[in-house]
Design a protein around this motif. Structure first.
Motif, PDB file in Angstrom:
ATOM      1  N   LEU A 199       0.836  -1.206   0.000  1.00 54.63           N
ATOM      2  CA  LEU A 199       0.000   0.000   0.000  1.00 54.63           C
ATOM      3  C   LEU A 199       0.873   1.260   0.000  1.00 54.63           C
ATOM      4  O   LEU A 199       0.615   2.208  -0.758  1.00 54.63           O
ATOM      5  N   LYS A 200       1.890   1.247   0.828  1.00 58.65           N
ATOM      6  CA  LYS A 200       2.799   2.403   0.845  1.00 58.65           C
ATOM      7  C   LYS A 200       3.443   2.594  -0.528  1.00 58.65           C
ATOM      8  O   LYS A 200       3.573   3.709  -1.021  1.00 58.65           O
ATOM      9  N   ASP A 201       3.835   1.476  -1.123  1.00 54.98           N
ATOM     10  CA  ASP A 201       4.512   1.563  -2.418  1.00 54.98           C
ATOM     11  C   ASP A 201       3.597   2.141  -3.492  1.00 54.98           C
ATOM     12  O   ASP A 201       3.981   3.005  -4.269  1.00 54.98           O
ATOM     13  N   VAL A 202       2.366   1.635  -3.550  1.00 54.82           N
ATOM     14  CA  VAL A 202       1.484   2.086  -4.624  1.00 54.82           C
ATOM     15  C   VAL A 202       1.064   3.541  -4.400  1.00 54.82           C
ATOM     16  O   VAL A 202       0.875   4.292  -5.360  1.00 54.82           O
ATOM     17  N   ALA A 203       0.956   3.930  -3.138  1.00 54.16           N
ATOM     18  CA  ALA A 203       0.611   5.331  -2.855  1.00 54.16           C
ATOM     19  C   ALA A 203       1.728   6.238  -3.363  1.00 54.16           C
ATOM     20  O   ALA A 203       1.474   7.271  -3.989  1.00 54.16           O
ATOM     21  N   GLU A 204       2.957   5.834  -3.109  1.00 58.00           N
ATOM     22  CA  GLU A 204       4.090   6.641  -3.543  1.00 58.00           C
ATOM     23  C   GLU A 204       4.189   6.693  -5.068  1.00 58.00           C
ATOM     24  O   GLU A 204       4.346   7.760  -5.663  1.00 58.00           O
ATOM     25  N   ARG A 205       4.042   5.534  -5.690  1.00 64.85           N
ATOM     26  CA  ARG A 205       4.214   5.499  -7.150  1.00 64.85           C
ATOM     27  C   ARG A 205       3.101   6.236  -7.891  1.00 64.85           C
ATOM     28  O   ARG A 205       3.301   6.724  -9.003  1.00 64.85           O
ATOM     29  N   SER A 206       1.910   6.264  -7.288  1.00 66.23           N
ATOM     30  CA  SER A 206       0.784   6.912  -7.974  1.00 66.23           C
ATOM     31  C   SER A 206       0.711   8.400  -7.647  1.00 66.23           C
ATOM     32  O   SER A 206      -0.137   9.108  -8.188  1.00 66.23           O
ATOM     33  N   GLY A 207       1.579   8.866  -6.777  1.00 69.21           N
ATOM     34  CA  GLY A 207       1.507  10.272  -6.394  1.00 69.21           C
ATOM     35  C   GLY A 207       0.256  10.568  -5.587  1.00 69.21           C
ATOM     36  O   GLY A 207      -0.421  11.578  -5.792  1.00 69.21           O
ATOM     37  N   TRP A 208      -0.048   9.665  -4.683  1.00 69.29           N
ATOM     38  CA  TRP A 208      -1.258   9.813  -3.858  1.00 69.29           C
ATOM     39  C   TRP A 208      -1.249  11.161  -3.142  1.00 69.29           C
ATOM     40  O   TRP A 208      -0.214  11.566  -2.604  1.00 69.29           O
ATOM     41  N   GLY A 209      -2.359  11.858  -3.165  1.00 70.78           N
ATOM     42  CA  GLY A 209      -2.467  13.130  -2.469  1.00 70.78           C
ATOM     43  C   GLY A 209      -2.194  14.346  -3.349  1.00 70.78           C
ATOM     44  O   GLY A 209      -2.420  15.470  -2.940  1.00 70.78           O
ATOM     45  N   ARG A 210      -1.756  14.091  -4.583  1.00 67.14           N
ATOM     46  CA  ARG A 210      -1.445  15.236  -5.455  1.00 67.14           C
ATOM     47  C   ARG A 210      -2.734  15.876  -5.970  1.00 67.14           C
ATOM     48  O   ARG A 210      -3.790  15.241  -5.995  1.00 67.14           O
ATOM     49  N   ALA A 211      -2.618  17.130  -6.398  1.00 70.46           N
ATOM     50  CA  ALA A 211      -3.771  17.844  -6.948  1.00 70.46           C
ATOM     51  C   ALA A 211      -4.038  17.352  -8.369  1.00 70.46           C
ATOM     52  O   ALA A 211      -3.111  17.070  -9.119  1.00 70.46           O
ATOM     53  N   CYS A 214      -3.923  -1.187  -4.946  1.00 66.69           N
ATOM     54  CA  CYS A 214      -4.280  -0.656  -6.273  1.00 66.69           C
ATOM     55  C   CYS A 214      -4.715   0.797  -6.148  1.00 66.69           C
ATOM     56  O   CYS A 214      -5.426   1.157  -5.201  1.00 66.69           O
ATOM     57  N   VAL A 215      -4.277   1.609  -7.078  1.00 67.29           N
ATOM     58  CA  VAL A 215      -4.801   2.973  -7.192  1.00 67.29           C
ATOM     59  C   VAL A 215      -5.353   3.153  -8.603  1.00 67.29           C
ATOM     60  O   VAL A 215      -4.727   2.721  -9.577  1.00 67.29           O
ATOM     61  N   ALA A 216      -6.534   3.751  -8.670  1.00 63.89           N
ATOM     62  CA  ALA A 216      -7.163   4.070  -9.959  1.00 63.89           C
ATOM     63  C   ALA A 216      -7.235   5.583 -10.128  1.00 63.89           C
ATOM     64  O   ALA A 216      -7.526   6.304  -9.170  1.00 63.89           O
ATOM     65  N   HIS A 217      -6.971   6.027 -11.336  1.00 56.82           N
ATOM     66  CA  HIS A 217      -7.123   7.443 -11.683  1.00 56.82           C
ATOM     67  C   HIS A 217      -8.276   7.533 -12.679  1.00 56.82           C
ATOM     68  O   HIS A 217      -8.209   6.965 -13.763  1.00 56.82           O
ATOM     69  N   VAL A 218      -9.342   8.202 -12.289  1.00 56.31           N
ATOM     70  CA  VAL A 218     -10.493   8.299 -13.186  1.00 56.31           C
ATOM     71  C   VAL A 218     -10.771   9.762 -13.542  1.00 56.31           C
ATOM     72  O   VAL A 218     -10.400  10.681 -12.808  1.00 56.31           O
ATOM     73  N   ALA A 219     -11.425   9.916 -14.681  1.00 57.10           N
ATOM     74  CA  ALA A 219     -11.934  11.215 -15.102  1.00 57.10           C
ATOM     75  C   ALA A 219     -13.417  11.033 -15.415  1.00 57.10           C
ATOM     76  O   ALA A 219     -13.786  10.074 -16.100  1.00 57.10           O
ATOM     77  N   VAL A 220     -14.231  11.905 -14.884  1.00 58.62           N
ATOM     78  CA  VAL A 220     -15.674  11.795 -15.060  1.00 58.62           C
ATOM     79  C   VAL A 220     -16.163  12.982 -15.890  1.00 58.62           C
ATOM     80  O   VAL A 220     -15.733  14.124 -15.683  1.00 58.62           O
ATOM     81  N   VAL A 221     -17.023  12.691 -16.844  1.00 58.33           N
ATOM     82  CA  VAL A 221     -17.664  13.774 -17.604  1.00 58.33           C
ATOM     83  C   VAL A 221     -18.971  14.104 -16.887  1.00 58.33           C
ATOM     84  O   VAL A 221     -19.885  13.295 -16.871  1.00 58.33           O
ATOM     85  N   ALA A 225     -10.139  19.317 -12.291  1.00 56.42           N
ATOM     86  CA  ALA A 225     -11.535  19.111 -11.890  1.00 56.42           C
ATOM     87  C   ALA A 225     -12.079  17.842 -12.522  1.00 56.42           C
ATOM     88  O   ALA A 225     -11.705  17.476 -13.642  1.00 56.42           O
ATOM     89  N   ASN A 226     -12.953  17.169 -11.789  1.00 56.65           N
ATOM     90  CA  ASN A 226     -13.639  15.950 -12.263  1.00 56.65           C
ATOM     91  C   ASN A 226     -12.706  14.757 -12.446  1.00 56.65           C
ATOM     92  O   ASN A 226     -13.053  13.795 -13.107  1.00 56.65           O
ATOM     93  N   GLU A 227     -11.509  14.867 -11.864  1.00 54.20           N
ATOM     94  CA  GLU A 227     -10.623  13.702 -11.845  1.00 54.20           C
ATOM     95  C   GLU A 227     -10.322  13.342 -10.396  1.00 54.20           C
ATOM     96  O   GLU A 227     -10.390  14.185  -9.508  1.00 54.20           O
ATOM     97  N   GLY A 228     -10.006  12.070 -10.194  1.00 55.12           N
ATOM     98  CA  GLY A 228      -9.709  11.662  -8.827  1.00 55.12           C
ATOM     99  C   GLY A 228      -8.919  10.374  -8.781  1.00 55.12           C
ATOM    100  O   GLY A 228      -8.895   9.597  -9.739  1.00 55.12           O
ATOM    101  N   LEU A 229      -8.247  10.165  -7.644  1.00 54.66           N
ATOM    102  CA  LEU A 229      -7.559   8.913  -7.375  1.00 54.66           C
ATOM    103  C   LEU A 229      -8.343   8.154  -6.308  1.00 54.66           C
ATOM    104  O   LEU A 229      -8.847   8.751  -5.359  1.00 54.66           O
ATOM    105  N   GLY A 230      -8.415   6.835  -6.482  1.00 64.01           N
ATOM    106  CA  GLY A 230      -9.041   5.990  -5.463  1.00 64.01           C
ATOM    107  C   GLY A 230      -8.129   4.832  -5.160  1.00 64.01           C
ATOM    108  O   GLY A 230      -7.395   4.356  -6.035  1.00 64.01           O
ATOM    109  N   VAL A 231      -8.188   4.372  -3.934  1.00 65.72           N
ATOM    110  CA  VAL A 231      -7.293   3.304  -3.501  1.00 65.72           C
ATOM    111  C   VAL A 231      -8.102   2.124  -2.982  1.00 65.72           C
ATOM    112  O   VAL A 231      -9.224   2.290  -2.500  1.00 65.72           O
ATOM    113  N   ALA A 232      -7.544   0.933  -3.112  1.00 67.29           N
ATOM    114  CA  ALA A 232      -8.130  -0.268  -2.503  1.00 67.29           C
ATOM    115  C   ALA A 232      -7.031  -1.309  -2.373  1.00 67.29           C
ATOM    116  O   ALA A 232      -6.048  -1.283  -3.119  1.00 67.29           O
ATOM    117  N   VAL A 233      -7.206  -2.227  -1.437  1.00 70.96           N
ATOM    118  CA  VAL A 233      -6.239  -3.314  -1.264  1.00 70.96           C
ATOM    119  C   VAL A 233      -6.994  -4.638  -1.218  1.00 70.96           C
ATOM    120  O   VAL A 233      -8.224  -4.667  -1.101  1.00 70.96           O
TER     121      VAL A 233
END
Lengths: 754, 158
Positions: free
Chosen positions: A592-604, A629-636, A607-615
Motif C-alpha cells: 500500500l505504501k509503495d502504490v501510494a508513492e508510485r501513484s503520487g497519492w495526495g497530489r492535486a 491498487c490505485v485508480a485514476h479516473v476522469a468523469v464527464v 476538476a472531475n478527476e480523482g484517485l481511489g485506492v483499494a487493497v
C-alpha cells in the motif's frame, strides 16, 4: 478453507528405469507392494497398475523430458510454470522439456484447476519430485564416472564432476537407475534455496504459446471423431423444474440427415427438461434447432427478475437471524449500543457472465469395450466424473475425459455439466456426437456470478474512534450447489457456509470488533446455478469492504491511505505465520505504501478527476496475495461517463515462477476487474439471463484499456496465487476514485452515474 | 455446391448455400483455426480474409464466397502473417488463445496497408475484436512490433 488436494500420506515415491526411460512419481504402495515391486509394476504396466501411481515426468533415452500436467491450461500457462518448478530442482536443461496435459485417470489423484491454487499447492510437491529425480540421476551418474555423488552437481540435463560429465540421456541408456523414497525421505529432501534456482523466476517462453499463435492449438470445439454427428441443445425456460410437454419435429423431419430430437433424461436431475437436436452435419443441425418446437412446462422461477433477487438479498441482509457467522471478534453489539455515531451502507453487484469465448461443447464417443470418451476442456474433472458415472450408470473408471485447451475458463469450466446432455444424446443415438452450444444457449446455461447484497454497519466512539464493524453478505452459493462437501463450518459452531462466497470479508485489518455473516440467497439458488466466476466472493466482498473503508475514512476525516495503514498493524491474528502468510498484514502495508508513492497519492488533479485506492489479500487468508491498487479516473459531469486513465498495482505474491506469465495474469485480471466495474452487467428477467450475446453484454474492448503500471515485489517468500487476485481491488479503487472526482458515492456494480 | 479458393487451393463445399462459411471451414473442411465465438459478428474470433479483406465467417453464407479467395489463419503465409505470428510469440500474447487467430487475421489487414500504424490506428482497427482474457496490452504491442519488423526488413533489402 478446505482445499481439494489429494492426500499424500501413505504413498511412496518410486523411481525406476523403465527399460529405455526414467519415470518418476508417487506410487501408493497398496496391497503390501514393496517399493521395488511398485517400481517394477509401474514400469511394466505403464503406470496404470493397481497401486495407482502418480507420475509427474518421464525422461526418455534421448534425454527428452516430458512433464505430465494435471492442471487445465486456460490462459495461465500453468504447464510451463509447473514444469519450471520441476525442471529447476531436477537440473534439467529447459530446452529438453515438453509438457503434456493429461487425460483423466485415477492415478493422477485429485484433478482441479481453480482458486489460483496451482503453483501454491503444487510447488513443494513438484520441487520434491524434481529433487528426487536429481538425486537418483546424480547417484547413477556418479557411479558411471567412478566418483562420489557428493562430488557431483547437476545442471543442464547433465551430471557434472569437475570437467567430466554424463548426460541424462546417457544415464537412462545405461539403465542404471533404481531407487525409491518413503514420504519421510521425500520430506527431508534438500530443496534449492531461492538463490540457487535457475529456471524458477526466469522468463522462459510459455510452451503453449506457439500453437496459440498460428491457429493449431486444439480446443474442445475443434475435435473431430470418425462418424461423428452434431447435436445442439434446446434449453428449457427455467434452470430447474422445467418439464417437456411435447416436441414437434414436423418442420425438421424433411431435413436431409436429420437424426431426431433426444429428450435428455438426467437421473441426477442436474439438468431438467433438456432436448438435444441432432443431425449428420452441422448446417442441418443448426436448421433443425430452429425448426424443432418444444412445449415446456416451466419451473416455479419462471417470473423471477434481477430486482426480485436483489430484494431478497436486501431482506436477508437485514435479518440478523439469517446466515452463518464467519468472523466474530470482539463485541460488535456493545460497540453499536454505545456508539456516538454510526455509518451504514449497502453495496450490491449485478449478475455477471463468464462469457468464455469458446462456447460450451463436448465431443463424446463410446468405444467397443464400454468406455465413454469425452473430449472437452475442463477445470474440475474430479467433480464431474462421479456425476457422469451416475448419469450413465457406469463406473467412473469407464469414463475418460480427454483434456483439451480451454477457450477461457474463469471458473465456468469448473463444472462440466455440458457433458451431461452430450453423453446422454450420444448414447441414445448410438453415434459419436459433438454437442455445440450457440452463444445464446451458452449464456442462458452459464453458472453466472450471483447478484449480491452486502451491508455494513460501523460504530464510532465519542472521540471519533472506530469501535466496531458488522458485515453481512448475501449471495447465491456455487459450492452449495456443486460441491457441498466443501462447505465450511461457521465460527460459532453452527451452520455452514460457502467459503468461496465470503472470502475477502475475513480481511487483515485489525478491528476493535468485527462480525461477518455469510447468507445464502435461496431465491438465487432456486433460480439458477450460481457459479464460481474469477475471484468468486472476493469480487463482491472486496467491492463492499474496500468501498466501505473509504466511506469510514471520510466519515472520520482521515486520508483513505493513512486510515488503512493504521489498521494494517500486523498485530494479533494479523501477524501472519508460516509459508505464504509470513509477515502478515505488514506485507499488505508495504504494498500500500509503495502504490501510494508510485501513484503520487495526495497530489492535486484537474476538476472531475480523482484517485481511489483499494487493497486485497487475494483469494484466501491462508494463501494471501498482497495487492494494493490505485485508480485514476476522469468523469464527464454532463453524461456521467467514467474513463479510467490509469491503474497502478503493487503485488506481493511471494516467489514469481515466470515473470512474463505472471504479468500477463496480473494485467488480464486487473482488466477483468475494470470490465466488471464499468462494462459488464446482466440481469435476470423471467427466470433467465436477459443479456445473452455481445450486442447487449459488453466486456471491455481495447479502446477502454487504461495505462497499466503493475509491479511485483521482489520476494522469495513461498508462492501464493495470481490468476484472480489482481481483479479484486480494481472495482473499489475505481468507485473510490469516482467519489474523489465527484463527491458522489457509488455502491452498485457495474458503476453507473445518474 | 459452392466452389471457391481456400488458402490457394480449389475447394468445393457440399453444404447448403446459406450455411455460414465458418461451419464449412470448421466442420466440413476441418480447418479448425477459425473460431466460433458469438455468431453475430461481434467478437471477431471467426475473422478470415475474403479476397484480401477481413470478413466475419460466422455471418458470411458460403454462397457469398463462390469463385472468391478465402484465406484462413492456416493459409496466412504472407510476410505480414509471418511477422505477426512471430511477434505474437515474442510478446507472449496469447493467454487462452481462443481469439488469437481472429486477432492476427484482423491485424494483418492493418499492416498490409500500414506497417507503421499509430497507437490510435491500432486501437481503431482492432476494437471490434474481443479478447476475453483481456490480453489487449500485448496484442497492441505485438502489432506495433510486427510492423517495425516489416519496416526494418524492407529497409535492409534496399
Amino acid at each position: 478453507m478446505n482445499k481439494p488436494i489429494a492426500a499424500l500420506s501413505r504413498r511412496q515415491f518410486v523411481v525406476g528405469a523403465a527399460g529405455s526411460s526414467l519415470v518418476l512419481g508417487l506410487g501408493s504402495a497398496l496391497g503390501g507392494c514393496q517399493p521395488d515391486q511398485a517400481t517394477s509394476d509401474l514400469v511394466s504396466q505403464g503406470g496404470s497398475a493397481s497401486f495407482s501411481p502418480v507420475m509427474w515426468f518421464k525422461i526418455d533415452a534421448n534425454g527428452a523430458i516430458t512433464m505430465n500436467i494435471v492442471r487445465a491450461e486456460m490462459g495461465q500457462h500453468v504447464g510451463t510454470a509447473l514444469a519450471q518448478v520441476i525442471a529447476d530442482e531436477l537440473g534439467a536443461a529447459w530446452e529438453d522439456v515438453s509438457i503434456q496435459h493429461v487425460d483423466t485417470d485415477p492415478k493422477w489423484g485429485y484433478m482441479v484447476t481453480g482458486g489460483s491454487w496451482s503453483v501454491h499447492t503444487s510447488f513443494t510437491q513438484l520441487s520434491q519430485a524434481g529433487a528426487a529425480g536429481r538425486i537418483v540421476l546424480t547417484e547413477a551418474g556418479a557411479r558411471m564416472m567412478g566418483v562420489a555423488p557428493e562430488a557431483c552437481r547437476v545442471e543442464g540435463s547433465r551430471v557434472h564432476s569437475g570437467s567430466a560429465s554424463v548426460t541424462f540421456a546417457e544415464i537412462i541408456q545405461a539403465g542404471a537407475v533404481s531407487r525409491s523414497f518413503s514420504q519421510e525421505e521425500l520430506d527431508a529432501l534438500p530443496i534449492k534455496t531461492p538463490a540457487e534456482r535457475t529456471i524458477v523466476g526466469r522468463d522462459v517462453p510459455a510452451l503453449d504459446v506457439p500453437a496459440k499463435s498460428d491457429g493449431t492449438a486444439q480446443y474442445g470445439l475443434d475435435i473431430h471423431r470418425p462418424g461423428m454427428v452434431y447435436g445442439i441443445p434446446l434449453i428449457p425456460p427455467t434452470r430447474y423444474g422445467a418439464a417437456v410437454r411435447g416436441i414437434d419435429e414436423s418442420a425438421a423431419e424433411s431435413l436431409p440427415g436429420y437424426l431426431g430430437a433426444v429428450l435428455i433424461e438426467d437421473p441426477t436431475s442436474t439438468l431438467q427438461g433438456w432436448v438435444v437436436v441432432a443431425a449428420e452435419t452441422m448446417p442441418v443441425a443448426l436448421k433443425a434447432a430452429q425448426a424443432v418446437q418444444v412445449d415446456w412446462q416451466p419451473g416455479e422461477t419462471a417470473s423471477v427478475s434481477e430486482a426480485d433477487l436483489l430484494a431478497e438479498g436486501s431482506r436477508l441482509a437485514r435479518d440478523p437471524s439469517s446466515g452463518t457467522l464467519v468472523v466474530d471478534d470482539g463485541d460488535v453489539d456493545a460497540a453499536r449500543a454505545t456508539a456516538a455515531t454510526q455509518l451504514d451502507a449497502t453495496y450490491r453487484t449485478a449478475t455477471a457472465l463468464h462469457f468464455t469465448l469458446e462456447p460450451q461443447n463436448a465431443v463424446v464417443e463410446f468405444d467397443d469395450v464400454g468406455q465413454c470418451h469425452i473430449y472437452a476442456g475442463n477445470q474440475w474433472q474430479s467433480l464431474i466424473l462421479p456425476l457422469l458415472a451416475q448419469v450413465l450408470d457406469l463406473p467412473e473408471t469407464n469414463i475418460i475425459i480427454h483434456q483439451q485447451y480451454l477457450g477461457g475458463g474463469y471458473g465456468r469450466r469448473l463444472f462440466g455439466d455440458q457433458m451431461i446432455p452430450a453423453v446422454l444424446a450420444s448414447r441414445a443415438l448410438g453415434r459419436p456426437l459433438k454437442l455445440i452450444f450457440d452463444r445464446e444457449a451458452d449464456s442462458r446455461f452459464d453458472c453466472a456470478r450471483s447478484p449480491t447484497v452486502c451491508t455494513f454497519a460501523a460504530s464510532f466512539s465519542e472521540q471519533g474512534a472506530l469501535t466496531g464493524v458488522e458485515h453481512a453478505a448475501v449471495a447465491g452459493w456455487p459450492t452449495l450447489s456443486m460441491a457441498p462437501g466443501f462447505m465450511a463450518p461457521g465460527v460459532a459452531g453452527e451452520g455452514k457456509f460457502d467459503g468461496f462466497s465470503i472470502s475477502g470479508a475475513d480481511h487483515w485489518y485489525t478491528m476493535p470488533a468485527h462480525r461477518v455473516r455469510a447468507v445464502n440467497n435461496e431465491l438465487a439458488q432456486k433460480t439458477f446455478l450460481p457459479g464460481w466466476l474469477r475471484a468468486v466472493g472476493s469480487g463482491w466482498t472486496g467491492w463492499g469492504v474496500e468501498s466501505f473503508m473509504d466511506e469510514m475514512a471520510h466519515e472520520m476525516g482521515e486520508d483513505p491511505v493513512a486510515f488503512r495503514l493504521a489498521l494494517l498493524d500486523g498485530q494479533g491474528k494479523n501477524a501472519g505465520g508460516e509459508g505464504s502468510t509470513v509477515g502478515g498484514a505488514t506485507r499488505l502495508r508495504a504494498v500500500l505504501k509503495d502504490v501510494a508513492e508510485r501513484s503520487g497519492w495526495g497530489r492535486a488533479l484537474p476538476a472531475n478527476e480523482g484517485l481511489g485506492v483499494a487493497v486485497c489479500h487475494g483469494q484466501e487468508r491462508g494463501m494471501p496475495t498482497w495487492i494494493a491498487c490505485v485508480a485514476h479516473v476522469a468523469v464527464v459531469p454532463e453524461t456521467g461517463e467514467i474513463a479510467v486513465k490509469k491503474l497502478w498495482q503493487t503485488i506481493d505474491v511471494g516467489t514469481v515462477v515466470n515473470p512474463s506469465g505472471a504479468m500477463a495474469q496480473a494485467e488480464g485480471a486487473a482488466l477483468w476487474g475494470l470490465s466488471l466495474a464499468l462494462h459488464e452487467g446482466a440481469e435476470f428477467e423471467l427466470g433467465q439471463v436477459k443479456q445473452r450475446n455481445l450486442d447487449t453484454y459488453k466486456p471491455l474492448r481495447m479502446a477502454d484499456v487504461p495505462e497499466l503500471d503493475i509491479i511485483f515485489v521482489d520476494s522469495d517468500a513461498f508462492p501464493s496465487g495470481l490468476g484472480e487476485p489482481p481483479l479484486i481491488p480494481v472495482a473499489p479503487a475505481i468507485g473510490n476514485a469516482v467519489f474523489a472526482a465527484t463527491g458522489q458515492r457509488v455502491r452498485d456494480l457495474p458503476i453507473r452515474l445518474a | 455446391m459452392v466452389k471457391f479458393t481456400l488458402n490457394s487451393e480449389a475447394v468445393t463445399s457440399e453444404s447448403p448455400p446459406d450455411t455460414p462459411l465458418l461451419w464449412v471451414l470448421r466442420e466440413e473442411l476441418q480447418l479448425i483455426g477459425t473460431k466460433f465465438g458469438c455468431g453475430i459478428a461481434q467478437c471477431g474470433a471467426c475473422t478470415v480474409h475474403l479476397d484480401g479483406s477481413a470478413a466475419r465467417a460466422c455471418v458470411t453464407p458460403v454462397t457469398a464466397v463462390e469463385n472468391r479467395h478465402v484465406t484462413t489463419i492456416e493459409g496466412l503465409a504472407t510476410p505480414v502473417g509471418a511477422a505477426l505470428k512471430s511477434s505474437w510469440e515474442a510478446e507472449q500474447v496469447p493467454q487462452c488463445g481462443y481469439c488469437q487467430s481472429g486477432q492476427i487475421m484482423q491485424a494483418a489487414t492493418l499492416l498490409e496497408g500500414n506497417p507503421a500504424p499509430s497507437d490510435a490506428e491500432i486501437v481503431s482497427h482492432m476494437n471490434g475484436h474481443l479478447c476475453r482474457c483481456m490480453a489487449y496490452p500485448r496484442i497492441k504491442r505485438a502489432i506495433a512490433a510486427a510492423g517495425s519488423e516489416l519496416v526494418q526488413g524492407e529497409g535492409s533489402n534496399e
